[in-house]
Scaffold this motif. Structure first.
Motif, PDB file in Angstrom:
ATOM      1  N   GLU A  20      16.620   6.345  12.586  1.00  0.00           N
ATOM      2  CA  GLU A  20      17.839   6.872  11.681  1.00  0.00           C
ATOM      3  C   GLU A  20      18.094   8.114  11.858  1.00  0.00           C
ATOM      4  O   GLU A  20      19.359   8.575  11.753  1.00  0.00           O
ATOM      5  N   GLN A  21      17.490   9.157  11.992  1.00  0.00           N
ATOM      6  CA  GLN A  21      17.332  10.569  11.738  1.00  0.00           C
ATOM      7  C   GLN A  21      18.320  11.312  13.032  1.00  0.00           C
ATOM      8  O   GLN A  21      18.869  11.914  13.173  1.00  0.00           O
ATOM      9  N   ARG A  23      20.559   9.575  14.588  1.00  0.00           N
ATOM     10  CA  ARG A  23      21.822   8.803  14.047  1.00  0.00           C
ATOM     11  C   ARG A  23      22.709  10.039  12.885  1.00  0.00           C
ATOM     12  O   ARG A  23      24.152   9.927  12.590  1.00  0.00           O
ATOM     13  N   GLN A  24      21.821  10.022  12.150  1.00  0.00           N
ATOM     14  CA  GLN A  24      22.257  11.143  10.742  1.00  0.00           C
ATOM     15  C   GLN A  24      22.336  12.587  11.446  1.00  0.00           C
ATOM     16  O   GLN A  24      23.165  13.442  10.385  1.00  0.00           O
ATOM     17  N   GLN A  28      24.361  16.100   8.834  1.00  0.00           N
ATOM     18  CA  GLN A  28      23.251  17.240   8.584  1.00  0.00           C
ATOM     19  C   GLN A  28      23.705  18.403   9.386  1.00  0.00           C
ATOM     20  O   GLN A  28      23.419  19.299   8.261  1.00  0.00           O
TER      21      GLN A  28
END
Length: 157
Positions: A20-21, A23-24, A28
């Motif tokens: 998930e991180q 993908r973000q 960011q």
């Protein structure tokens, strides 16, 4: 539902969070320089505040040890200096010509010019200037300055 051991469950949760991180991450990364700069400025301001607080406390401590001067020897005020001799005054009171007090150059003066020259006048001359101002233009600032100076001069007598 089968129960997996704790280490396997933690590893699966870690893998999920990592995906998930990841993908973000592109979103960011765009804001990362701004976030880093903002945090650096905040830290800098906190350090400056702490240094200033320490300096103030140090000043308080040192002044308690050293004591303070009531009036520094380099400080002088208008009242401390004697007025210049009459022949050095830049504006002289003219003699009355038509029964009223006509003052040479006074009517053309600005407030700062009058303030600069007022110290050289005697109480009688200031009173003459005040009466002239009240009879003619009656400017509030001029009247106030002349009244204050006259009060000081009369208080010194």
């Amino acid at each position: 539902m089968s129960t997996y051991p704790l280490p396997i469950r933690v590893a699966a949760g870690l893998a999920t969070v990592t995906v998930e991180q990841t993908r973000q991450l592109p979103a960011q990364l765009l804001g990362l320089p701004l976030t880093v700069a903002s945090q650096a400025l905040q830290l800098s301001m906190r350090v400056q505040q702490q240094i200033t607080e320490l300096a103030i406390r140090g000043d308080e401590t040192l002044s308690a040890w050293q004591g303070t001067e009531d009036e520094p020897e380099w400080a002088t005020f208008d009242e401390d200096e004697p007025p210049p001799p009459a022949e050095q005054r830049l504006v002289n009171v003219a003699e009355p010509t038509d029964g009223s007090d006509v003052l040479a150059e006074y009517d053309g003066m600005s407030l700062p010019q009058l303030r600069g020259k007022l110290r050289g006048f005697s109480a009688d001359e200031v009173e003459e200037l005040l009466e002239h101002e009240q009879r003619n233009e009656n400017r509030v600032e001029f009247v106030r300055m002349l009244t204050n100076r006259l009060t000081r001069l009369r208080g010194e007598d």
